[in-house]
Design an enzyme around this catalytic site. Sequence first.
Site, PDB file in Angstrom:
ATOM      1  N   CYS A 118     -52.819 -37.799   9.204  1.00  0.00           N
ATOM      2  CA  CYS A 118     -52.533 -38.790   8.163  1.00  0.00           C
ATOM      3  C   CYS A 118     -51.677 -39.925   8.715  1.00  0.00           C
ATOM      4  CB  CYS A 118     -51.821 -38.131   6.987  1.00  0.00           C
ATOM      5  SG  CYS A 118     -52.847 -37.055   5.959  1.00  0.00           S
ATOM      6  N   CYS A 229     -49.640 -37.732   1.670  1.00  0.00           N
ATOM      7  CA  CYS A 229     -50.034 -38.039   3.045  1.00  0.00           C
ATOM      8  C   CYS A 229     -48.991 -38.884   3.757  1.00  0.00           C
ATOM      9  CB  CYS A 229     -51.379 -38.760   3.074  1.00  0.00           C
ATOM     10  SG  CYS A 229     -51.388 -40.299   2.151  1.00  0.00           S
TER      11      CYS A 229
END
Length: 237
Positions: A118, A229
């Site tokens: 991420c 994320c």
Amino acid sequence: MYTQEQIDKINLSLKTPEDALRWAYDTFGDKIAKASSFGPEDSVVTDMIIKVNPKARFFTLDTGRLNQETYDVMDAISKKYKINFEVMFPDTTQVEQMVRTKGINLFYDSVDNRKLCCEIRKVRPLNKILSTLDAWVTGLRKDQNENRSKAAMVEIDKLHGGIVKINPIIDWSWDQVLSYIKEKNLPYNKLLDQGYPSIGCEPCTRAIKPGEDLRAGRWWWESDTHKECGLHMDHKT
């Protein structure tokens, strides 16, 4: 740069999403842009923005692992509103090194690996474009997960140098989002029809099951209910 006291006063003066967007575009001009991951909320906010400012800027993060349905709705929205999306890609060298050392599906192996993926594919490209802006617009809603329940319509984004973050539909329900899309006949991500209320990268998103939280399909193999994320501030801290 705004103080929290100033932001609190601004929030008190804003009654509707349109109020927030008019204030934002009057205040920041071309130094504000809408982030889009092409979920249902993004279809709604994009439609609202175009009515306020037809020349508004929009950007998206192409991680290299998106569903075809996401590209399809990006194309449909671009054509409907004549938007030229500013597409941000991850650094090729960083992705290549990560895949060589960790594997192509590294995110399934550990939370640290998932956060690294991420970070490289989403967080760093976001940081790059936000470093050029004074404010950005999102499609966040309070009922998406507990972490977002304390978010406000206008916030100081401490994650990104204190720029202003506008969440125009922060107080909307999921049903309001769906009703707006239907009433306005908006382009939307067809993954929604397949049971995907929250849409991210293809290998990290699944359809939800009856009774599950709207974001249960994101990183479903992890147990933490506050999963993010890294793009948005943890409002619990």
